[in-house]
Write a protein that holds these residues in place. Structure first.
Motif, PDB file in Angstrom:
ATOM      1  N   ASP A 194      -4.225   4.529   3.784  1.00 56.28           N
ATOM      2  CA  ASP A 194      -4.620   3.868   5.027  1.00 56.28           C
ATOM      3  C   ASP A 194      -5.231   4.870   6.009  1.00 56.28           C
ATOM      4  O   ASP A 194      -4.920   4.885   7.202  1.00 56.28           O
ATOM      5  CB  ASP A 194      -3.416   3.159   5.666  1.00 56.28           C
ATOM      6  CG  ASP A 194      -3.832   2.181   6.766  1.00 56.28           C
ATOM      7  OD1 ASP A 194      -5.026   1.794   6.805  1.00 56.28           O
ATOM      8  OD2 ASP A 194      -2.979   1.847   7.603  1.00 56.28           O
ATOM      9  N   LYS A 195      -6.103   5.721   5.456  1.00 61.66           N
ATOM     10  CA  LYS A 195      -6.820   6.730   6.244  1.00 61.66           C
ATOM     11  C   LYS A 195      -5.876   7.672   6.997  1.00 61.66           C
ATOM     12  O   LYS A 195      -6.175   8.139   8.090  1.00 61.66           O
ATOM     13  CB  LYS A 195      -7.767   6.045   7.229  1.00 61.66           C
ATOM     14  CG  LYS A 195      -8.840   5.213   6.545  1.00 61.66           C
ATOM     15  CD  LYS A 195      -9.779   4.563   7.543  1.00 61.66           C
ATOM     16  CE  LYS A 195     -10.854   3.741   6.822  1.00 61.66           C
ATOM     17  NZ  LYS A 195     -11.776   3.074   7.780  1.00 61.66           N
ATOM     18  N   ARG A 255      -2.936   6.998   8.207  1.00 61.77           N
ATOM     19  CA  ARG A 255      -2.050   6.374   9.195  1.00 61.77           C
ATOM     20  C   ARG A 255      -0.627   6.212   8.670  1.00 61.77           C
ATOM     21  O   ARG A 255       0.340   6.334   9.429  1.00 61.77           O
ATOM     22  CB  ARG A 255      -2.625   5.022   9.637  1.00 61.77           C
ATOM     23  CG  ARG A 255      -3.848   5.154  10.546  1.00 61.77           C
ATOM     24  CD  ARG A 255      -4.264   3.804  11.098  1.00 61.77           C
ATOM     25  NE  ARG A 255      -4.975   3.008  10.111  1.00 61.77           N
ATOM     26  CZ  ARG A 255      -6.300   2.987   9.995  1.00 61.77           C
ATOM     27  NH1 ARG A 255      -7.045   3.721  10.780  1.00 61.77           N
ATOM     28  NH2 ARG A 255      -6.884   2.224   9.089  1.00 61.77           N
ATOM     29  N   THR A 256      -0.492   5.923   7.361  1.00 61.08           N
ATOM     30  CA  THR A 256       0.850   5.755   6.791  1.00 61.08           C
ATOM     31  C   THR A 256       1.659   7.034   6.931  1.00 61.08           C
ATOM     32  O   THR A 256       2.805   7.017   7.390  1.00 61.08           O
ATOM     33  CB  THR A 256       0.757   5.352   5.310  1.00 61.08           C
ATOM     34  OG1 THR A 256       0.105   4.085   5.204  1.00 61.08           O
ATOM     35  CG2 THR A 256       2.142   5.251   4.687  1.00 61.08           C
ATOM     36  N   LYS A 271       1.135   9.463   8.963  1.00 58.36           N
ATOM     37  CA  LYS A 271       1.325   9.755  10.383  1.00 58.36           C
ATOM     38  C   LYS A 271       2.576   9.069  10.905  1.00 58.36           C
ATOM     39  O   LYS A 271       3.365   9.662  11.657  1.00 58.36           O
ATOM     40  CB  LYS A 271       0.101   9.298  11.180  1.00 58.36           C
ATOM     41  CG  LYS A 271       0.194   9.618  12.666  1.00 58.36           C
ATOM     42  CD  LYS A 271      -1.035   9.113  13.423  1.00 58.36           C
ATOM     43  CE  LYS A 271      -0.899   9.411  14.923  1.00 58.36           C
ATOM     44  NZ  LYS A 271      -2.040   8.874  15.697  1.00 58.36           N
ATOM     45  N   VAL A 272       2.786   7.814  10.484  1.00 60.08           N
ATOM     46  CA  VAL A 272       3.988   7.076  10.884  1.00 60.08           C
ATOM     47  C   VAL A 272       5.235   7.772  10.346  1.00 60.08           C
ATOM     48  O   VAL A 272       6.231   7.953  11.061  1.00 60.08           O
ATOM     49  CB  VAL A 272       3.930   5.616  10.391  1.00 60.08           C
ATOM     50  CG1 VAL A 272       5.267   4.921  10.608  1.00 60.08           C
ATOM     51  CG2 VAL A 272       2.824   4.866  11.102  1.00 60.08           C
TER      52      VAL A 272
END
Length: 397
Positions: free
Chosen positions: A149-150, A152-153, A155-156
């Motif tokens: 997901d670019k 983002r996953t 990062k979370v």
């Protein structure tokens, strides 16, 4: 000093065995408990480790009230107490990867398996309330987690860990580049420390070139020889051999191929006897269309579904033919010392333990040698920190 370890999503114990084997002059690890939901993996694990295996759904173990069945709910409460009764220094987790894997559906947190990461956070918080949060974390997943997901996953995930007070470092490492194991296996390793100085002293990921293992051709063959069971023959291991009787489309002569109607025959003729000719090399029949030798000279990535056939099956040339890897060989490619302290189950609940289950376990496992290497570097980081602390105390006094 002995650091206590708890292991979530333990599988068959790749991470656990790596930590158990890890040593340093001033420290070591002690496995306290492990958790796994797959009953067949639990059976393999229990056969090889003596510490408690707290089996079952970790989400319900940590949140028993979610279970509607009263008897099961009571059992989950007991299992939660088993986990929480121990203060642990290290929490490890090879959390489910299918949600992020290239080989899976790449749904990430939209897949309930992706949300199992939140069980790690839940346990950290509950341990913090009961004792204190683990000093260190060791997490492993497929390399695609980093780019999913670019970005983002991941990062979370990193933000969640940082919210719990951890300093986080990560790196994508390939088993074949950093260990003696001849398998191409790229995974992301996420290491976290609650102490900022310990995190700073963990410098492995900033200096990866210093940890790479270089092999010449002789050493490559020796490494492969160490995992293959070359005493096997068609007489004692026939089910692993590829023969024309079993796979007629993989042994086509030119005449047979030309006699197939052009509208029905495949673009390339496959003849395993003609194309798989080198020993100590690994091959695959890709999509049933052509034979490919793994160009880097090691085994391609072992997968959970390699027992179901298809292009995930690694093939080798042996003296009396061509065969696929046995379950024992796949375990050894992951670093499990089969026949030297680690054994495969032969039966379960009165039925033979299937090869398919074992292939799945090997494909889902974490490479033992990778876990050990990183675990030892974690030990160095914390022992260096303690040494400097005591030196500073002595100087101050």
């Amino acid at each position: 000093m002995e650091y206590k370890v708890g292991s979530l999503f333990a599988g068959i114990g790749g991470i656990c065995l790596g930590f158990k084997n890890a040593t340093h002059a001033d420290g070591s690890y002690k496995m306290v408990w492990a958790n796994e939901i797959d009953e067949y993996a639990v059976e393999t694990y229990k056969k090889n480790f003596n510490h408690p295996m707290i089996d079952g759904d970790i989400e319900k173990i940590l949140q028993p009230e979610r279970e509607e069945n009263e008897e099961l709910r009571s059992d989950y409460y007991k299992k939660r107490e088993q986990i929480l009764q121990h203060q642990i220094d290290v929490l490890t987790a090879g959390f489910p990867c299918q949600a992020f894997s290239i080989a899976g559906y790449r749904k990430g947190f939209d897949d309930e398996r992706g949300n199992l990461f939140l069980s790690i956070i839940d346990l950290i918080q509950q341990l913090g309330e009961k004792h204190e949060k683990p000093k260190m974390l060791f997490l492993e997943n497929v390399k695609n987690l980093k780019s999913h997901d670019k970005g983002r996953t991941y990062k979370v995930i990193k933000e969640k860990l940082e919210e719990e007070g951890y300093y986080v470092k990560e790196a994508v490492l390939n088993t074949k580049e950093f260990t003696r194991l001849p398998q191409n296996r790229e995974r992301i390793y996420i290491i976290a420390f609650r102490d900022s100085i310990e995190a700073t002293n963990f410098t492995m990921f900033e200096n990866l070139e210093n940890f790479k293992v270089e092999r010449n051709q002789v050493e490559r063959v020796e490494a492969i020889d160490g995992v293959l069971d070359l005493h096997l023959t068609k007489e004692n291991a026939d089910k692993y051999y590829y023969t024309k009787k079993k796979y007629p489309s993989y042994f086509l002569t030119e005449e047979e191929y030309n006699n197939i109607d052009e509208t029905e025959r495949k673009e390339h003729r496959i003849n395993i006897d003609e194309e798989i000719t080198e020993e100590y090399q690994f091959y695959q029949v890709r999509r049933g269309m052509y034979v490919r030798r793994n160009m880097n000279g090691v085994c391609p990535t072992l997968t959970a579904n390699m027992g179901t056939g298809g292009h995930n099956v690694a093939l080798i040339k042996v003296r009396d033919g061509v065969r696929k890897l046995t379950p024992a060989e796949t375990f050894k490619l992951q670093g499990f010392p089969i026949g030297q302290g680690y054994e495969l189950p032969k039966d379960y609940k009165g039925r033979p333990f299937s090869d398919g289950r074992l292939y799945k376990q090997a494909g889902n496992a974490v490479s033992v040698d990778m876990a050990q290497l990183i675990a030892e570097e974690m030990l160095k980081a914390v022992t260096i920190t303690k040494k400097h602390f005591y030196e500073d105390v002595i100087v101050t006094n």
